[in-house]
Design a protein around this motif. Sequence first.
Motif, short mmCIF file in Angstrom:
data_model
loop_
_atom_site.label_atom_id
_atom_site.label_comp_id
_atom_site.label_asym_id
_atom_site.label_seq_id
_atom_site.Cartn_x
_atom_site.Cartn_y
_atom_site.Cartn_z
N ALA A 12 0.83 -1.21 0.00
CA ALA A 12 0.00 0.00 0.00
C ALA A 12 0.86 1.26 0.00
CB ALA A 12 -0.90 0.00 1.23
N GLY A 13 2.16 1.10 0.09
CA GLY A 13 3.05 2.26 0.14
C GLY A 13 3.06 3.03 -1.17
N ILE A 14 3.66 4.21 -1.12
CA ILE A 14 3.70 5.05 -2.33
C ILE A 14 4.52 4.34 -3.39
CG2 ILE A 14 4.60 7.23 -3.24
CD1 ILE A 14 3.82 8.38 -0.46
N SER A 15 3.93 4.23 -4.58
CA SER A 15 4.57 3.44 -5.63
C SER A 15 5.30 4.33 -6.63
CB SER A 15 3.51 2.61 -6.37
OG SER A 15 2.66 3.50 -7.08
N LEU A 16 6.16 3.72 -7.38
CA LEU A 16 6.84 4.43 -8.46
C LEU A 16 5.82 4.96 -9.46
CD1 LEU A 16 9.31 5.29 -10.07
CD2 LEU A 16 9.42 2.99 -11.03
N GLU A 17 4.80 4.14 -9.72
CA GLU A 17 3.77 4.55 -10.68
C GLU A 17 3.14 5.89 -10.30
OE1 GLU A 17 0.90 1.45 -11.01
OE2 GLU A 17 -0.17 2.45 -12.63
N GLU A 18 2.92 6.09 -8.99
CA GLU A 18 2.32 7.36 -8.54
C GLU A 18 3.27 8.54 -8.70
OE1 GLU A 18 -0.20 6.91 -4.64
OE2 GLU A 18 1.20 5.24 -4.75
N LEU A 19 4.57 8.27 -8.62
CA LEU A 19 5.55 9.35 -8.66
C LEU A 19 5.96 9.71 -10.09
CD1 LEU A 19 7.72 8.07 -5.68
CD2 LEU A 19 6.41 10.21 -5.69
N LEU A 20 5.80 8.75 -11.02
CA LEU A 20 6.29 8.97 -12.39
C LEU A 20 5.76 10.25 -13.05
CD1 LEU A 20 6.33 5.40 -14.03
CD2 LEU A 20 8.29 6.87 -13.50
#
Length: 534
Positions: A12-20
């Motif tokens: 559930a942690g912040i993913s790379l996909e969200e940061l891209l």
Amino acid sequence: MVETVTGTNRSAGISLEELLPYDTRAVPGHIAKPSPLPVGPTRVPVEAYYSQDYYREEIDKMWLRVWQVACHEDDLPDVGDYTPYEVADRSFVIVKCGPDEYKAFKNACLHRGRMLCEKPGKRARELRCPFHAWAWHLDGTNKEIPCQWDFPGIDPEEQNLTEVPLGRWGRFIFINPDPDCESLEQFLGEFPSHFEKYPYEKRYKVAQVSKVIRANWKVAQDAFAESWHVFSTHPQMVSAFGDPNGQFDAWGNVSRQYNTGGTPSPHLEDVKDWGELEPSESGRPREMHPFCGAIYELREDGNVDVTMPNGAHGVFTRTAEWVEGDLGHADIHLCQWVAGPQCKEGVPVPPIGMATARPMERTLPTLDRKDLVELIAGMRTERAAAHREYIRPLFGDVVDEISDTELTGNTYYNVFPNLMPTPGLAESAIWFRFRPVGMNPEECVMDVYVLAPMPIEGEHPPAPPVKVLDPDVSWTEAEEVGFLARVLDQDTNNMPWVQRGVRNVDSGYVQLADYNETKLRNTYLKLDEYMARP
Ligand code: FES
Ligand SMILES: [Fe+2]
């Protein structure tokens, strides 16, 4: 340490996909487009770690048929330089036989089998056996058989050394003992293309440290092949190291973990009260346990004071044995962190401790998801911009094409069977290699390579001799490894206990996580393919 159950094999942690979407540059497709290993439980029979029969088969079916790093070009700067390469019960000799030409041979004299070299040598004009002086040219062709009259049945023209396929990538020299092997290029697949903007052809070997470890090579390698042990083995790092919320990809013989540097561990989601960690009055090492808030502080007598937020206190040895006090239990990794041999004078403290990341972390629980992602993305952009300027003199203006994602992530590849390269966007790039040694499946050598960008002008310095560390010696004895030594000690401390423990696993197998242990799974799936060959 509570983490939301997601119902999928993703954290559930912040993913790379969200940061891209926040990246200020184009992110390479091999990062932006995930390439996950198909899901599936992976079990590894415990015999793989200690059985002599398994070990023999692993050598014959895998080690003698696979591409593996034998040495680095900087080990052989001049024509005539040579070095042995040892793996399991085999030895090879790598020779620089021309200005840009290398050959590998089986390390055995064709007379009575003496190893031709047991240590590196310089500027040889021939390879001459020290026993009765049979000799070969640097290209492996036979040069001389003393007392040839006494070998009437031997044709010198047929007495050439057995050559072994050799390949090169990134200034590393690979060999494959199988004469019928695929090419190194086929074996590596798309892997070299990931390094086009920061090529290892432009780096030199600063140092190599080889540590003998009392564990199977897979136990040692596995300790570095996933990041979700960080919250437990390196609790001092969880604030800014997204441990189980990384991205894990696999492409044939190569796999990779990408950790979204700067994101907190999802294990911290129920930690609301961070408090302040003041420096200790004594100036001795001090750390706070991220989950329970206990303060660990080195005492003058070498033990550790552990004080809980409610005042409970205990004194423990550096291996977490209770000495006195009402508190009965302490975390072994934090005891070692503040009091282990790594804390000897002069060894730098990593810039990743709780104290540095804490102010940022204290704000996180109050933010909603979108604001949190934006905050972290902004920090990554800032860090990437600073890093670009830091490495611009070393890499040139190509840094403008390198994404924030590449510059701020912690990225570790695994090239089957035993190599762990990193992309090398820092001044110092550190690679690991793990090798079985001799005929003991319960011992291996872990090699740490330190690689730096070539100087802008002039020659790079020659590589110093390999430094060898015995099993009981701390990594901090190798100042070449820098601040990483203290972290490596925490990792290495688990290894002999895994080696001892697996014999007691009743089921007969160990079990790997579906996603976070992608790199291990890829390695064992590949190993199975080799073991299944006739
Ligand atoms: S063993 Fe090498 S010359 Fe005799
Ligand atoms: Fe680790």
